[in-house]
Design an enzyme around this catalytic site. Structure first.
Site, PDB file in Angstrom:
ATOM      1  N   TYR A  15       0.982  -1.262   0.122  1.00 26.77           N
ATOM      2  CA  TYR A  15       0.018  -0.019   0.113  1.00 26.77           C
ATOM      3  C   TYR A  15       1.069   1.361  -0.138  1.00 26.77           C
ATOM      4  O   TYR A  15       0.669   2.222  -0.694  1.00 26.77           O
ATOM      5  CB  TYR A  15      -0.978   0.027   1.216  1.00 26.77           C
ATOM      6  CG  TYR A  15      -1.844   1.174   1.548  1.00 26.77           C
ATOM      7  CD1 TYR A  15      -2.712   1.432   0.623  1.00 26.77           C
ATOM      8  CD2 TYR A  15      -1.687   2.222   2.306  1.00 26.77           C
ATOM      9  CE1 TYR A  15      -3.559   2.582   0.682  1.00 26.77           C
ATOM     10  CE2 TYR A  15      -2.092   3.371   2.473  1.00 26.77           C
ATOM     11  CZ  TYR A  15      -3.119   3.548   1.686  1.00 26.77           C
ATOM     12  OH  TYR A  15      -3.768   5.055   1.854  1.00 26.77           O
ATOM     13  N   GLU A  37     -11.564   5.664   4.831  1.00 27.49           N
ATOM     14  CA  GLU A  37     -10.891   6.578   5.872  1.00 27.49           C
ATOM     15  C   GLU A  37     -12.147   6.987   6.858  1.00 27.49           C
ATOM     16  O   GLU A  37     -11.553   6.686   8.120  1.00 27.49           O
ATOM     17  CB  GLU A  37     -10.325   7.977   4.963  1.00 27.49           C
ATOM     18  CG  GLU A  37      -9.182   7.701   4.477  1.00 27.49           C
ATOM     19  CD  GLU A  37      -7.946   7.603   5.175  1.00 27.49           C
ATOM     20  OE1 GLU A  37      -8.123   7.450   6.497  1.00 27.49           O
ATOM     21  OE2 GLU A  37      -6.866   7.163   4.643  1.00 27.49           O
ATOM     22  N   TRP A  45      -5.172   1.722  10.309  1.00 23.39           N
ATOM     23  CA  TRP A  45      -5.259   1.564   9.002  1.00 23.39           C
ATOM     24  C   TRP A  45      -5.137   0.108   8.259  1.00 23.39           C
ATOM     25  O   TRP A  45      -5.659  -0.549   7.422  1.00 23.39           O
ATOM     26  CB  TRP A  45      -4.830   2.556   8.338  1.00 23.39           C
ATOM     27  CG  TRP A  45      -4.881   2.448   6.840  1.00 23.39           C
ATOM     28  CD1 TRP A  45      -3.725   2.160   5.781  1.00 23.39           C
ATOM     29  CD2 TRP A  45      -5.967   2.986   5.969  1.00 23.39           C
ATOM     30  NE1 TRP A  45      -4.388   2.419   4.416  1.00 23.39           N
ATOM     31  CE2 TRP A  45      -5.675   2.859   4.535  1.00 23.39           C
ATOM     32  CE3 TRP A  45      -7.174   3.340   6.476  1.00 23.39           C
ATOM     33  CZ2 TRP A  45      -6.801   2.929   3.648  1.00 23.39           C
ATOM     34  CZ3 TRP A  45      -8.165   3.648   5.322  1.00 23.39           C
ATOM     35  CH2 TRP A  45      -7.895   3.387   3.993  1.00 23.39           C
TER      36      TRP A  45
END
Length: 178
Positions: A15, A37, A45
């Site tokens: 990522y 988000e 995350w």
């Protein structure tokens, strides 16, 4: 060198290397990033990354035109899906966000709307301590998104979104991916 926040998890490093901080202008991709988000609020995350493919399936590829028509039956269906973050408020907020997306897209374009909050390019941070949690631009974006009907888009979330979508480049100066 790689930014230290992603650690060594292969999903996280991929990522970091391939997505985070790359300028994104596709409106549907921006909607997906903003929705994810929002689901991340209060979580790590990496939790969202590990669930991202299931999120994409459950939310029909984050197609705002589909999601905007959803109601209580779809909320109940999603609350039963262990592959996503099952939070009624965040699910309902994503539906309201899809409705807002459609209004903004018709009025001025979702991507130009969001990118209007991007700050001018700045030098890359030297250390993680140099990276802010929020900025005046993320505060303005947060307020504008809330006025439009989005939820779970506080200024810290919108700053993380700005980082993810490449509106700001917070790869550390020594990071070769920045």
């Amino acid at each position: 060198m790689r930014c230290p926040w992603c650690g060594t998890d292969p999903l996280y490093t991929a990522y970091h290397d391939d997505e985070w901080g790359r300028p994104e202008r596709d409106p549907r991709r921006l909607f997906e990033l903003l929705a994810l988000e929002s689901f991340q609020a209060g979580l790590a995350w990496i939790t969202i990354l590990r669930k991202r493919e299931r999120f994409r399936a459950a939310f029909h590829g984050f197609d705002p035109a589909v999601i905007a028509s959803w109601g209580e039956p779809e909320i109940e269906r999603l609350l039963q899906d262990p592959g996503i973050v099952r939070h009624r408020g965040k699910i309902a907020g994503t539906i309201r966000g899809a409705q807002a997306f459609l209004r903004i897209e018709a009025r001025e374009g979702f991507s130009p709307f969001l990118w209007s909050f991007a700050p001018p390019p700045a030098p890359r941070p030297q250390t993680l301590a140099d990276v802010p949690a929020q900025t005046p631009q993320s505060q303005a974006m947060s307020k504008a998104l809330k006025r439009e009907g989005f939820n779970f888009v506080g200024p810290t979330i919108t700053y993380a979104f700005m980082q993810a979508s490449g509106m700001v480049n917070d790869h550390l100066a020594a990071c070769r991916w920045g």
